[in-house]
Design a protein around this motif. Structure first.
Motif, mmCIF file in Angstrom:
data_model
loop_
_atom_site.group_PDB
_atom_site.id
_atom_site.type_symbol
_atom_site.label_atom_id
_atom_site.label_comp_id
_atom_site.label_asym_id
_atom_site.label_seq_id
_atom_site.Cartn_x
_atom_site.Cartn_y
_atom_site.Cartn_z
ATOM 1 N N LEU A 58 0.801 -1.186 0.089
ATOM 2 C CA LEU A 58 -0.035 -0.019 0.116
ATOM 3 C C LEU A 58 1.007 1.069 -0.056
ATOM 4 C CD1 LEU A 58 -2.622 -1.165 2.660
ATOM 5 C CD2 LEU A 58 -2.812 -1.192 0.055
ATOM 6 N N ALA A 59 2.067 1.208 -0.057
ATOM 7 C CA ALA A 59 3.010 2.548 0.036
ATOM 8 C C ALA A 59 2.889 2.966 -1.050
ATOM 9 C CB ALA A 59 4.614 1.838 0.283
ATOM 10 N N SER A 60 3.288 4.444 -1.079
ATOM 11 C CA SER A 60 3.209 5.100 -2.252
ATOM 12 C C SER A 60 4.603 5.841 -2.473
ATOM 13 C CB SER A 60 2.261 6.446 -2.043
ATOM 14 O OG SER A 60 2.720 7.428 -1.104
ATOM 15 N N ALA A 61 5.136 6.474 -3.398
ATOM 16 C CA ALA A 61 6.472 6.873 -3.663
ATOM 17 C C ALA A 61 7.008 7.786 -2.736
ATOM 18 C CB ALA A 61 6.337 7.578 -5.139
ATOM 19 N N SER A 62 6.260 8.425 -2.170
ATOM 20 C CA SER A 62 6.839 9.442 -0.926
ATOM 21 C C SER A 62 7.126 8.779 0.361
ATOM 22 C CB SER A 62 5.802 10.639 -0.852
ATOM 23 O OG SER A 62 4.564 10.069 -0.231
ATOM 24 N N TYR A 63 6.771 7.482 0.351
ATOM 25 C CA TYR A 63 6.950 7.222 1.952
ATOM 26 C C TYR A 63 8.533 7.000 2.422
ATOM 27 C CZ TYR A 63 2.141 5.158 2.557
ATOM 28 O OH TYR A 63 0.926 4.999 2.761
ATOM 29 N N LEU A 64 9.369 6.855 1.464
ATOM 30 C CA LEU A 64 10.553 6.920 2.119
ATOM 31 C C LEU A 64 11.030 8.144 2.458
ATOM 32 C CD1 LEU A 64 13.384 5.042 2.541
ATOM 33 C CD2 LEU A 64 13.893 5.437 0.143
ATOM 34 N N ALA A 65 10.842 9.232 1.690
ATOM 35 C CA ALA A 65 11.289 10.584 1.707
ATOM 36 C C ALA A 65 10.389 11.202 3.053
ATOM 37 C CB ALA A 65 11.066 11.332 0.499
ATOM 38 N N ASP A 66 9.283 10.717 3.238
ATOM 39 C CA ASP A 66 8.335 11.260 4.204
ATOM 40 C C ASP A 66 8.862 10.837 5.569
ATOM 41 O OD1 ASP A 66 7.292 12.895 2.242
ATOM 42 O OD2 ASP A 66 5.474 11.656 2.211
ATOM 43 N N SER A 67 9.377 9.505 5.614
ATOM 44 C CA SER A 67 9.600 8.855 7.077
ATOM 45 C C SER A 67 10.810 8.968 7.680
ATOM 46 C CB SER A 67 9.467 7.278 6.763
ATOM 47 O OG SER A 67 8.021 7.347 6.226
ATOM 48 N N THR A 68 10.978 8.831 9.068
ATOM 49 C CA THR A 68 12.210 9.014 9.974
ATOM 50 C C THR A 68 12.037 7.502 10.680
ATOM 51 O OG1 THR A 68 11.017 10.166 11.380
ATOM 52 C CG2 THR A 68 12.428 11.208 9.947
ATOM 53 N N PHE A 69 12.971 7.443 11.360
ATOM 54 C CA PHE A 69 13.228 6.130 12.209
ATOM 55 C C PHE A 69 12.079 6.214 13.489
ATOM 56 C CE2 PHE A 69 14.827 3.948 15.960
ATOM 57 C CZ PHE A 69 14.765 2.433 15.664
ATOM 58 N N HIS A 70 11.423 5.178 13.645
ATOM 59 C CA HIS A 70 10.199 5.325 14.683
ATOM 60 C C HIS A 70 10.723 4.202 16.036
ATOM 61 C CE1 HIS A 70 6.610 4.547 16.809
ATOM 62 N NE2 HIS A 70 6.522 5.958 17.144
ATOM 63 N N ASN A 71 10.856 2.810 15.416
ATOM 64 C CA ASN A 71 11.168 2.158 16.676
ATOM 65 C C ASN A 71 11.870 0.776 15.988
ATOM 66 O OD1 ASN A 71 9.362 0.252 15.658
ATOM 67 N ND2 ASN A 71 7.507 1.225 16.674
ATOM 68 N N ALA A 72 12.294 -0.208 17.142
ATOM 69 C CA ALA A 72 12.886 -1.431 16.758
ATOM 70 C C ALA A 72 12.212 -2.372 17.807
ATOM 71 C CB ALA A 72 14.461 -1.353 16.918
ATOM 72 N N GLN A 73 12.001 -3.665 17.203
ATOM 73 C CA GLN A 73 11.347 -4.663 17.910
ATOM 74 C C GLN A 73 12.042 -5.875 17.614
ATOM 75 O OE1 GLN A 73 7.223 -4.695 17.797
ATOM 76 N NE2 GLN A 73 6.853 -6.516 19.229
ATOM 77 N N TYR A 74 12.401 -6.781 18.473
ATOM 78 C CA TYR A 74 13.178 -8.231 18.360
ATOM 79 C C TYR A 74 11.815 -9.346 18.676
ATOM 80 C CZ TYR A 74 15.828 -12.389 18.795
ATOM 81 O OH TYR A 74 16.211 -13.663 18.322
ATOM 82 N N ASP A 75 11.754 -10.280 17.521
ATOM 83 C CA ASP A 75 10.652 -11.154 17.612
ATOM 84 C C ASP A 75 11.495 -12.425 17.929
ATOM 85 O OD1 ASP A 75 8.775 -13.197 16.940
ATOM 86 O OD2 ASP A 75 7.874 -12.005 15.710
ATOM 87 N N VAL A 76 11.221 -12.564 19.101
ATOM 88 C CA VAL A 76 11.730 -14.124 19.695
ATOM 89 C C VAL A 76 11.532 -15.190 18.754
ATOM 90 C CG1 VAL A 76 12.020 -15.650 21.638
ATOM 91 C CG2 VAL A 76 11.985 -13.090 21.928
ATOM 92 N N GLU A 77 10.395 -15.506 18.268
ATOM 93 C CA GLU A 77 9.765 -16.737 17.712
ATOM 94 C C GLU A 77 10.605 -16.683 16.342
ATOM 95 O OE1 GLU A 77 5.821 -17.428 17.455
ATOM 96 O OE2 GLU A 77 5.489 -16.679 19.675
ATOM 97 N N THR A 78 10.782 -15.866 15.582
ATOM 98 C CA THR A 78 11.430 -15.573 14.340
ATOM 99 C C THR A 78 12.743 -15.301 14.367
ATOM 100 O OG1 THR A 78 10.693 -13.463 13.743
ATOM 101 C CG2 THR A 78 9.139 -15.350 12.891
#
Length: 132
Positions: A58-78
């Motif tokens: 669903l992303a549009s072309a502007s997503y990369l330019a419009d975004s900044t880092f928000h969070n990180a999460q570790y998934d133990v199962e995968t």
């Protein structure tokens, strides 16, 4: 004497292999590629050749330019680290990149922003982690 030197060098190599430290990729190192079915694929390379990647249909072309880092999460199962990037308030931009497997994941105490397996901070460096 040769055995002692060889054992010392082997131990140093093993310590370096066990003590890798990583962060989510900075937004500037992420590439965005349009998918034929719509949306975009996001990728960034690690120095060891592993790849952070994900797709957002669903992303549009502007997503990369419009975004900044928000969070990180570790998934133990995968055994995966998922990094999420978001646009400013009122902006729909949002995508993630995932690195897996990340075996031997551990917090880097100096970063101090991890709460269990979740870290939220606007600076990528504050969500540093170690792994094998």
């Amino acid at each position: 004497m040769k055995h002692v030197i060889l054992a010392t060098v082997s131990a140093m190599i093993m310590a370096n292999a066990v003590a890798a430290t990583t962060t989510c990729p900075p937004i500037q190192s992420i590439t965005q590629t349009q998918m034929a079915t719509g949306g975009y694929r996001y990728e960034a390379s690690e120095p060891d050749g592993r790849l952070w990647k994900d797709e957002s249909p669903l992303a549009s072309a502007s997503y990369l330019a419009d975004s900044t880092f928000h969070n990180a999460q570790y998934d133990v199962e995968t055994e995966a680290v998922i990094c999420t990037y978001r646009g400013p308030m009122g902006n729909d931009a949002s995508f993630s990149v995932t690195l897996k497997p990340v075996s031997g994941w551990n917090l880097t105490p100096a970063a101090g922003y991890w709460r269990g397996t979740y870290c939220e901070h606007p600076e990528v460096s504050k969500c540093e982690f170690s792994h094998q």
